[in-house]
Design a protein around this motif. Sequence first.
Motif, short mmCIF file in Angstrom:
data_model
loop_
_atom_site.label_atom_id
_atom_site.label_comp_id
_atom_site.label_asym_id
_atom_site.label_seq_id
_atom_site.Cartn_x
_atom_site.Cartn_y
_atom_site.Cartn_z
N ARG A 84 4.27 -5.70 -7.65
CA ARG A 84 4.55 -4.83 -6.51
C ARG A 84 5.68 -5.44 -5.69
NH1 ARG A 84 0.63 -0.64 -4.08
NH2 ARG A 84 -0.73 -0.18 -5.84
N ALA A 85 6.43 -4.56 -5.01
CA ALA A 85 7.47 -5.03 -4.10
C ALA A 85 7.64 -4.02 -2.99
CB ALA A 85 8.80 -5.22 -4.85
N PHE A 86 7.65 -4.51 -1.75
CA PHE A 86 7.76 -3.68 -0.55
C PHE A 86 6.70 -2.59 -0.55
CE2 PHE A 86 12.08 -5.24 -1.53
CZ PHE A 86 12.31 -5.97 -0.37
N ASN A 87 5.52 -2.93 -1.09
CA ASN A 87 4.50 -1.90 -1.27
C ASN A 87 3.16 -2.57 -1.57
OD1 ASN A 87 3.28 0.62 -1.71
ND2 ASN A 87 3.82 0.59 -3.88
N GLY A 143 2.39 4.50 -5.05
CA GLY A 143 3.59 4.41 -4.22
C GLY A 143 4.79 3.94 -5.01
N GLY A 144 4.69 4.05 -6.35
CA GLY A 144 5.76 3.55 -7.21
C GLY A 144 5.58 2.10 -7.62
N GLN A 145 4.61 1.41 -6.99
CA GLN A 145 4.40 -0.04 -7.15
C GLN A 145 5.60 -0.84 -6.65
OE1 GLN A 145 1.03 -0.33 -10.64
NE2 GLN A 145 2.61 -1.86 -10.65
N VAL A 146 6.78 -0.55 -7.16
CA VAL A 146 7.99 -1.21 -6.65
C VAL A 146 8.81 -0.17 -5.87
CG1 VAL A 146 10.16 -2.34 -7.27
CG2 VAL A 146 8.06 -2.86 -8.54
#
Length: 274
Positions: A258-261, A210-213
Amino acid sequence: MKLLKIILIIIAVGVFIFVYNYDQISKFRVKNIRIDSKKVRNNFKITQISDFHSNNLINLENMVDRVKKFDPNFIVLTGDIIDSNDMKLDTVIKLFEALLKLNKEIYFVQGNHENRSELYKDLKDEMEKLGIIILEDSSTTIIVNNEKINLTGLKFYPKSREYKEITYYQETIKDLNLDYYNILLRHSPNNVEDILNGNEDLVISGHTHGGQVRIPLIGAIVAPGQGLFPKLDKGIFRINDTNLYIDSGLGNSAAPIRAFNPVQISNIIIEPKK
């Protein structure tokens, strides 16, 4: 006094970022997905686990409890279950042993980290010993709730062999009855449209994390093989008549950030189209 306040603010922000990131990389969520189809008359359920990367922060007992409540008909592992830097298989074997308590068929497809890992042969030996079904450029037809389902798994193809993948894929599905519900397990969603022949009902992938961030309202910043602001990052996408579902994974690579994910697994229900 002013300097002390600045230092305290910096410490507070640092602690917040650490706690938030730890939650994102260790406290898994469950993504519930529903997909309808004219091909099926009865529901069936799939749990997808992807990109585990030997994440020893995951509470496996809690995860198994959540999967048990969902009660899937089968489980799919869509690659990068190990990390290419792993020196031993202890963490991933604990994952397998936890999942086997559910007494469900488990299907595995290779990811890029397995593809380049020196431990991949040992991993395959362990999976075969435990009864996990490896779909490596191979297919199987199963019957679930009176529905006939084709499951096809493609091993990960590095760029040097991508052009051959369509040949391997066509060879793999040539003996299948394509009137059944067709599921393709492919670790990477990148360029998947290049191999589809129009008979696939669902492609299940991972790889992107998911892009991690992620940025709220925008999505992933970067994904492997897609560069900045990737189109195929996480969730359900439609390619002609085929549904592509990308899970953002249960682990992390490159950096434990990770952020928002947050890390996740996916519970997927396939149901008749109303």
